[in-house]
Design a protein around this motif. Structure first.
Motif, short mmCIF file in Angstrom:
data_model
loop_
_atom_site.label_atom_id
_atom_site.label_comp_id
_atom_site.label_asym_id
_atom_site.label_seq_id
_atom_site.Cartn_x
_atom_site.Cartn_y
_atom_site.Cartn_z
N VAL A 13 0.82 -1.20 0.00
CA VAL A 13 0.00 0.00 0.00
C VAL A 13 0.86 1.26 0.00
CG1 VAL A 13 -1.77 1.28 1.28
CG2 VAL A 13 -1.84 -1.23 1.21
N ALA A 14 1.97 1.23 0.75
CA ALA A 14 2.84 2.40 0.84
C ALA A 14 4.23 1.97 1.28
CB ALA A 14 2.28 3.42 1.82
N ALA A 15 5.24 2.75 0.89
CA ALA A 15 6.61 2.54 1.34
C ALA A 15 7.16 3.91 1.71
CB ALA A 15 7.45 1.89 0.26
N VAL A 16 7.65 4.04 2.94
CA VAL A 16 8.12 5.33 3.46
C VAL A 16 9.58 5.23 3.84
CG1 VAL A 16 7.83 7.05 5.29
CG2 VAL A 16 5.82 5.93 4.31
N SER A 17 10.39 6.15 3.34
CA SER A 17 11.81 6.19 3.69
C SER A 17 12.00 6.79 5.07
CB SER A 17 12.58 7.02 2.65
OG SER A 17 12.65 6.36 1.42
N GLY A 18 13.01 6.29 5.80
CA GLY A 18 13.27 6.82 7.13
C GLY A 18 14.51 6.24 7.74
N TYR A 19 14.54 6.23 9.07
CA TYR A 19 15.71 5.79 9.83
C TYR A 19 15.26 4.87 10.96
CZ TYR A 19 16.84 10.21 7.56
OH TYR A 19 16.96 11.22 6.63
N ALA A 20 16.08 3.86 11.26
CA ALA A 20 15.72 2.92 12.33
C ALA A 20 16.99 2.30 12.90
CB ALA A 20 14.81 1.82 11.78
N GLY A 21 16.85 1.84 14.15
CA GLY A 21 17.91 1.07 14.78
C GLY A 21 18.89 1.85 15.61
N GLY A 22 18.75 3.18 15.66
CA GLY A 22 19.73 3.98 16.37
C GLY A 22 19.25 4.54 17.69
N ARG A 23 20.06 5.46 18.24
CA ARG A 23 19.80 6.02 19.56
C ARG A 23 19.20 7.41 19.52
NH1 ARG A 23 24.51 3.79 18.82
NH2 ARG A 23 25.48 5.80 18.28
N THR A 24 19.37 8.14 18.44
CA THR A 24 18.97 9.54 18.36
C THR A 24 17.49 9.66 18.01
OG1 THR A 24 21.19 10.15 17.63
CG2 THR A 24 19.43 11.74 17.22
N ALA A 25 16.76 10.41 18.82
CA ALA A 25 15.34 10.63 18.55
C ALA A 25 15.18 11.67 17.44
CB ALA A 25 14.63 11.11 19.82
N SER A 26 14.18 11.47 16.60
CA SER A 26 13.87 12.38 15.50
C SER A 26 15.12 12.78 14.72
CB SER A 26 13.18 13.64 16.05
OG SER A 26 11.99 13.31 16.73
N PRO A 27 15.88 11.81 14.23
CA PRO A 27 17.14 12.14 13.55
C PRO A 27 16.90 12.86 12.23
CG PRO A 27 16.60 9.85 13.18
CD PRO A 27 15.60 10.36 14.17
N THR A 28 17.85 13.70 11.86
CA THR A 28 17.82 14.33 10.55
C THR A 28 18.75 13.57 9.62
OG1 THR A 28 19.68 15.82 11.00
CG2 THR A 28 17.46 16.58 11.62
N TYR A 29 18.57 13.81 8.34
CA TYR A 29 19.43 13.16 7.35
C TYR A 29 20.89 13.53 7.58
CZ TYR A 29 21.66 12.33 2.86
OH TYR A 29 22.53 11.94 1.87
N GLU A 30 21.14 14.79 7.88
CA GLU A 30 22.51 15.25 8.10
C GLU A 30 23.14 14.53 9.29
OE1 GLU A 30 19.94 17.20 7.43
OE2 GLU A 30 20.56 17.88 5.43
N GLN A 31 22.38 14.33 10.36
CA GLN A 31 22.90 13.63 11.53
C GLN A 31 23.23 12.17 11.20
OE1 GLN A 31 19.51 14.47 14.11
NE2 GLN A 31 20.85 15.63 15.50
N VAL A 32 22.34 11.52 10.48
CA VAL A 32 22.55 10.10 10.17
C VAL A 32 23.76 9.92 9.26
CG1 VAL A 32 21.54 8.09 9.04
CG2 VAL A 32 20.13 9.52 10.53
N VAL A 33 23.89 10.77 8.25
CA VAL A 33 25.02 10.67 7.33
C VAL A 33 26.34 10.98 8.04
CG1 VAL A 33 26.10 11.72 5.30
CG2 VAL A 33 23.70 11.12 5.24
N ALA A 34 26.32 11.92 8.97
CA ALA A 34 27.53 12.29 9.70
C ALA A 34 28.02 11.16 10.59
CB ALA A 34 27.28 13.55 10.53
N GLY A 35 27.12 10.25 10.99
CA GLY A 35 27.50 9.13 11.84
C GLY A 35 27.29 9.42 13.31
#
Length: 218
Positions: A74-96
């Motif tokens: 029905v739908a596919a949504v891109s996002g982030y999972a498995g980490g410690r940071t709440a409400s992560p941004t793309y910049e935070q995830v890419v930075a490590g």
């Protein structure tokens, strides 16, 4: 930094430069992937029931695109999972440092497609022998995993065992992990392949996704 080791931080400039010259090649590559793994599902009428599944398959643009055309999804949504940071941004995830993987939450009708079919499909869209990223995307945030609920866990593990038997259990490094909080990504990442076919096409062709998938899976 050499081209094969470019990460998403350089991707916008790379795509802009390659999109026009690689559009034709990308179309051929994309069709090759689709032919290797046709959509699954019974294609019956919508039952109105909804369940979700979460997969991390490297670049979430690709994982999202691989699922959203399947009958029963029905739908596919891109996002982030498995980490410690709440409400992560793309910049935070890419930075490590967040611990998050790029992931996709798939909403599906279980009367039209089963969870096992989704997991079986997932393996064939990634290189499960690569522990350091996927294709030309390198780094911890491009790692792969199936995030499974308690109910989904045994099904995912059985699917993993069957897939690992094809290429060798010792080489198969993608894990089945416990369910984790999913955080949707920014709006500009959603439906990226569909909304930006030339840009995504240039990226996909440059990364030689189809070639590598054929090498791994035959």
């Amino acid at each position: 930094m050499s081209l094969p080791r470019l990460t998403r931080s350089l991707r916008p400039r790379l795509i802009a430069a390659l999109a026009l010259t690689l559009a034709a090649a990308c179309s051929a590559q994309g069709s090759g992937e689709a032919q290797a793994q046709p959509p699954q599902g019974n294609g019956g009428p919508d039952s109105g029931r909804r369940e979700t599944a979460v997969f991390a398959g490297g670049c979430f643009w690709s994982t999202e695109s691989n699922f959203e055309h399947m009958p029963g999804v029905v739908a596919a949504v891109s996002g982030y999972a498995g980490g410690r940071t709440a409400s992560p941004t793309y910049e935070q995830v890419v930075a490590g440092g967040t611990g998050h993987l790029e992931a996709v939450r798939v909403t599906y009708d279980p009367a039209r497609i089963t969870y096992r079919q989704l997991v079986d499909r997932f393996w064939r869209t990634i290189d499960p022998t690569d522990a350091r990223g996927q294709f030309c995307d390198r780094g911890a945030n491009y790692g792969t995993a199936v995030f499974a609920t308690t109910t989904q866990g045994p099904i995912a593990e059985a699917s993993r065992a069957a897939a690992a038997a094809v290429i060798g259990p010792a080489r198969f490094v993608t894990p089945v992990r416990a369910e984790a909080r999913f955080w949707p990504a920014e709006a500009y990442h959603q439906d990226f392949a569909r909304r930006n076919p030339a840009r995504y096409g240039g990226y996909s062709a440059f990364c030689r996704r189809g070639d590598r998938l054929r090498q791994v899976w035959g």
